[in-house]
Design an enzyme around this catalytic site. Structure first.
Site, PDB file in Angstrom:
ATOM      1  N   HIS A 157       0.838  -1.216   0.000  1.00  0.00           N
ATOM      2  CA  HIS A 157       0.000   0.000   0.000  1.00  0.00           C
ATOM      3  C   HIS A 157       0.869   1.261   0.000  1.00  0.00           C
ATOM      4  O   HIS A 157       0.422   2.316   0.468  1.00  0.00           O
ATOM      5  CB  HIS A 157      -0.943   0.045   1.207  1.00  0.00           C
ATOM      6  CG  HIS A 157      -1.702  -1.226   1.442  1.00  0.00           C
ATOM      7  ND1 HIS A 157      -2.977  -1.445   0.964  1.00  0.00           N
ATOM      8  CD2 HIS A 157      -1.338  -2.370   2.089  1.00  0.00           C
ATOM      9  CE1 HIS A 157      -3.372  -2.658   1.323  1.00  0.00           C
ATOM     10  NE2 HIS A 157      -2.391  -3.249   1.986  1.00  0.00           N
ATOM     11  N   SER A 278      15.886  21.466 -15.859  1.00  0.00           N
ATOM     12  CA  SER A 278      14.714  22.301 -16.127  1.00  0.00           C
ATOM     13  C   SER A 278      15.191  23.581 -16.798  1.00  0.00           C
ATOM     14  O   SER A 278      16.295  24.058 -16.527  1.00  0.00           O
ATOM     15  CB  SER A 278      14.022  22.636 -14.806  1.00  0.00           C
ATOM     16  OG  SER A 278      13.309  23.852 -14.922  1.00  0.00           O
ATOM     17  N   LYS A 284      17.266  21.593 -10.775  1.00  0.00           N
ATOM     18  CA  LYS A 284      16.539  20.363 -11.078  1.00  0.00           C
ATOM     19  C   LYS A 284      17.374  19.287 -11.747  1.00  0.00           C
ATOM     20  O   LYS A 284      18.223  19.561 -12.596  1.00  0.00           O
ATOM     21  CB  LYS A 284      15.342  20.675 -11.982  1.00  0.00           C
ATOM     22  CG  LYS A 284      14.268  21.475 -11.277  1.00  0.00           C
ATOM     23  CD  LYS A 284      13.410  20.617 -10.376  1.00  0.00           C
ATOM     24  CE  LYS A 284      12.344  19.987 -11.241  1.00  0.00           C
ATOM     25  NZ  LYS A 284      11.378  19.221 -10.536  1.00  0.00           N
ATOM     26  N   ASN A 286      15.913  15.816 -13.307  1.00  0.00           N
ATOM     27  CA  ASN A 286      14.664  15.063 -13.473  1.00  0.00           C
ATOM     28  C   ASN A 286      14.903  13.685 -14.095  1.00  0.00           C
ATOM     29  O   ASN A 286      15.688  13.564 -15.040  1.00  0.00           O
ATOM     30  CB  ASN A 286      13.706  15.845 -14.377  1.00  0.00           C
ATOM     31  CG  ASN A 286      13.307  17.178 -13.780  1.00  0.00           C
ATOM     32  OD1 ASN A 286      13.153  17.298 -12.562  1.00  0.00           O
ATOM     33  ND2 ASN A 286      13.158  18.187 -14.627  1.00  0.00           N
ATOM     34  N   GLU A 291      10.458   8.460 -16.720  1.00  0.00           N
ATOM     35  CA  GLU A 291       9.097   8.963 -16.951  1.00  0.00           C
ATOM     36  C   GLU A 291       8.629   8.652 -18.363  1.00  0.00           C
ATOM     37  O   GLU A 291       7.480   8.273 -18.603  1.00  0.00           O
ATOM     38  CB  GLU A 291       9.053  10.479 -16.726  1.00  0.00           C
ATOM     39  CG  GLU A 291       9.334  10.902 -15.296  1.00  0.00           C
ATOM     40  CD  GLU A 291       9.631  12.398 -15.216  1.00  0.00           C
ATOM     41  OE1 GLU A 291       8.760  13.197 -15.583  1.00  0.00           O
ATOM     42  OE2 GLU A 291      10.752  12.757 -14.783  1.00  0.00           O
ATOM     43  N   LYS A 326      -0.140  -3.376 -39.309  1.00  0.00           N
ATOM     44  CA  LYS A 326       1.310  -3.201 -39.290  1.00  0.00           C
ATOM     45  C   LYS A 326       1.825  -2.003 -38.508  1.00  0.00           C
ATOM     46  O   LYS A 326       2.785  -2.137 -37.738  1.00  0.00           O
ATOM     47  CB  LYS A 326       1.846  -3.129 -40.722  1.00  0.00           C
ATOM     48  CG  LYS A 326       1.760  -4.472 -41.405  1.00  0.00           C
ATOM     49  CD  LYS A 326       2.117  -4.394 -42.856  1.00  0.00           C
ATOM     50  CE  LYS A 326       1.477  -5.550 -43.576  1.00  0.00           C
ATOM     51  NZ  LYS A 326      -0.017  -5.541 -43.487  1.00  0.00           N
TER      52      LYS A 326
HETATM   53  N1  ARG Z   1      -0.430  -4.434 -48.408  1.00  0.00           N
HETATM   54  C1  ARG Z   1      -1.340  -5.505 -48.152  1.00  0.00           C
HETATM   55  C2  ARG Z   1      -1.442  -5.773 -46.649  1.00  0.00           C
HETATM   56  O1  ARG Z   1      -0.607  -5.343 -45.955  1.00  0.00           O
HETATM   57  C3  ARG Z   1      -0.887  -6.744 -48.834  1.00  0.00           C
HETATM   58  C4  ARG Z   1      -1.983  -7.700 -49.154  1.00  0.00           C
HETATM   59  C5  ARG Z   1      -2.838  -7.141 -50.217  1.00  0.00           C
HETATM   60  N2  ARG Z   1      -3.828  -8.052 -50.621  1.00  0.00           N
HETATM   61  C6  ARG Z   1      -4.881  -7.714 -51.336  1.00  0.00           C
HETATM   62  N3  ARG Z   1      -5.749  -8.632 -51.653  1.00  0.00           N
HETATM   63  N4  ARG Z   1      -5.089  -6.483 -51.730  1.00  0.00           N
HETATM   64  O2  ARG Z   1      -2.338  -6.399 -46.148  1.00  0.00           O
END
Ligand code: ARG
Length: 436
Positions: A157, A278, A284, A286, A291, A326
């Site tokens: 705590h 700072s 300071k 920091n 952080e 991605k």
């Molecule tokens: N750039 C696309 C992706 O990252 C690749 C696959 C594309 N496929 C498609 N049927 N258009 O998913």
């Protein structure tokens, strides 16, 4: 040529803004070594199976190898206007070797291609992250070893609870990082089955040797269900889950570092290199690095939520939404690696204020549990020992004394079980052993 791989029934004249939205080259270009490696394995297999001639396969492979080398050395720049990395590599190959280049995509779709690339990429990143985690662990272990007997207050705590050692405290993080490494390894093991050969969704009528391609690429096997192969992103989610847990651990550690650096705790000193000042307050120092790592955990958690949300309503099989898997993944990987790289030397050079920690242990009755245990060893039930010790603490608080300063007569008014040897039980030792 419009630079599109899909000018079948379409004229290829895409609206400029649609084109911009559709393009993933800005971020998926980092997949190029894996994309080319997978293409080489695919082309070799096409040649071995007699789907294209061995000569053609050879031409494709040497063209791809040259492209790989030239991108890596900076001789060849990836066209930022190409639709994606798969398009860029295939068009570049065809530009170089002519019509044979157009045979590379036989029995393959970008759907199984991107699924394969991403797994190969993620596996190499998991290895890199594992190395960084092991590096942080070894720094924690060294520091813990050096401070195996450095007593500090342990908290529950955020209240002082019992004495522990700085070594024990650091090794708690070592243990967390061990679980993190296990989780990532487990994720990689489940992930390393090969989607290639699943085609767009339904496999291929060519006699592809999927097992051979999988073996060449270091996969443990082939994904049996082709619909699953092109639409599964569980590994991205699992990785982001595991990465989020790592970031949560780093963030907890950083939170402690921030507290320890405060004047209120004053338990550690950080090397200047890992702090900032700072612009207004000249005194300071920091703990910005700590952080920032704490702060950066949020973006990794965010990426996990983004991919879960992205996937939750997608019907089988591939949907373009999946291109959005991605950026968050890449950002999480970059963030995690950067944080681990930054934190490791900060921990290595962090010095605990041993004296200050020892003094703090003596404020707050952290030896009360050991006093109760003392009575238990004399034969009292723990609950009775607990109550008597509580009364002793109350007396000490009233008189502004520590338990070791409270005179024996005061103890003996509470119970005759308290004897002179109680003061030995009150010496400040951490009961647990820190290092394994
Ligand atoms: N750039 C696309 C992706 O990252 C690749 C696959 C594309 N496929 C498609 N049927 N258009 O998913």
């Amino acid at each position: 040529m419009s630079g599109k791989l899909w000018q079948g029934r379409l004229d290829g004249n895409v609206d400029t803004v649609t084109d911009k939205l559709n393009r993933s080259i800005a971020f998926d270009q980092r997949l190029y070594p894996h994309d080319i490696r997978a293409s080489i394995a695919h082309a070799e297999m096409l040649g071995k199976q007699g789907i294209i001639s061995v000569m053609e396969a050879r031409e494709i492979v040497s063209g791809l190898s040259a492209i790989l080398e030239e991108i890596a050395s900076g001789q060849l720049t990836i066209d930022p206007l190409a639709e994606d990395i798969h398009t860029f590599v295939e068009l570049e190959l065809t530009r170089r070797i002519g019509d044979t280049g157009k045979k590379l995509h036989t029995g393959r779709s970008r759907n199984d291609q991107v699924a394969t690339d991403l797994r190969l990429y993620l596996e190499s990143e998991i290895q890199a992250i594992d190395t960084l985690l092991a590096g942080l662990q070894s720094v924690l272990q060294d520091k813990a070893q050096a401070h195996a007997n450095t007593i500090m207050p342990g908290y529950t705590h955020l209240q002082r609870a019992q004495p522990v050692t700085f070594g024990l405290h650091l090794m708690a993080y070592h243990a967390m990082l061990q679980r993190d490494r296990d989780r990532l390894r487990d994720c990689a093991r489940r992930m390393m089955v090969c989607p290639l050969g699943a085609g767009a969704l339904a496999g291929s009528s060519f006699p592809l040797d999927r097992a051979d391609v999988a073996r060449q690429l270091g996969f443990s096997g082939v994904m049996a269900n082709t619909l699953d192969a092109v639409s599964d992103r569980d590994h991205v989610i699992e990785f982001l889950g595991a990465a989020s847990i790592v970031m949560m651990h780093l963030s907890r550690f950083c939170e402690e570092v921030v507290l320890w650096c405060s004047q209120e705790f004053n338990f550690v000193t950080l090397r200047d290199a890992y702090t900032t000042g700072s612009s207004m307050m000249p005194q300071k120092k920091n703990p910005d690095l700590a952080e920032l790592i704490r702060g950066k955990s949020g973006r990794v958690f965010g990426s996990l939520m983004a991919v879960l949300t992205l996937m939750k309503s997608l019907p089988l099989a591939y949907n373009k939404d999946m291109q959005e898997d991605k950026e968050g993944l890449f950002d999480a990987i970059d963030t995690l690696k950067l944080c681990l790289e930054a934190l490791t030397p900060m921990v290595a050079t962090m010095t605990p204020k041993v004296e200050k920690m020892a003094v703090s242990v003596k404020e707050g009755y952290l030896n009360a549990t050991e006093l109760a245990n003392y009575l238990v060893k004399k034969g009292l039930p723990f609950r009775d020992a607990y109550l008597l010790t509580g009364q002793a603490v109350q007396l000490a608080v009233q008189q502004g004394l520590s338990l070791e300063e409270l005179p024996l007569v005061a103890y003996q008014q509470l119970s005759p079980q308290f004897q002179e040897d109680l003061y030995r039980a009150l010496e400040y030792n951490a009961p647990a052993v820190a290092i394994r």
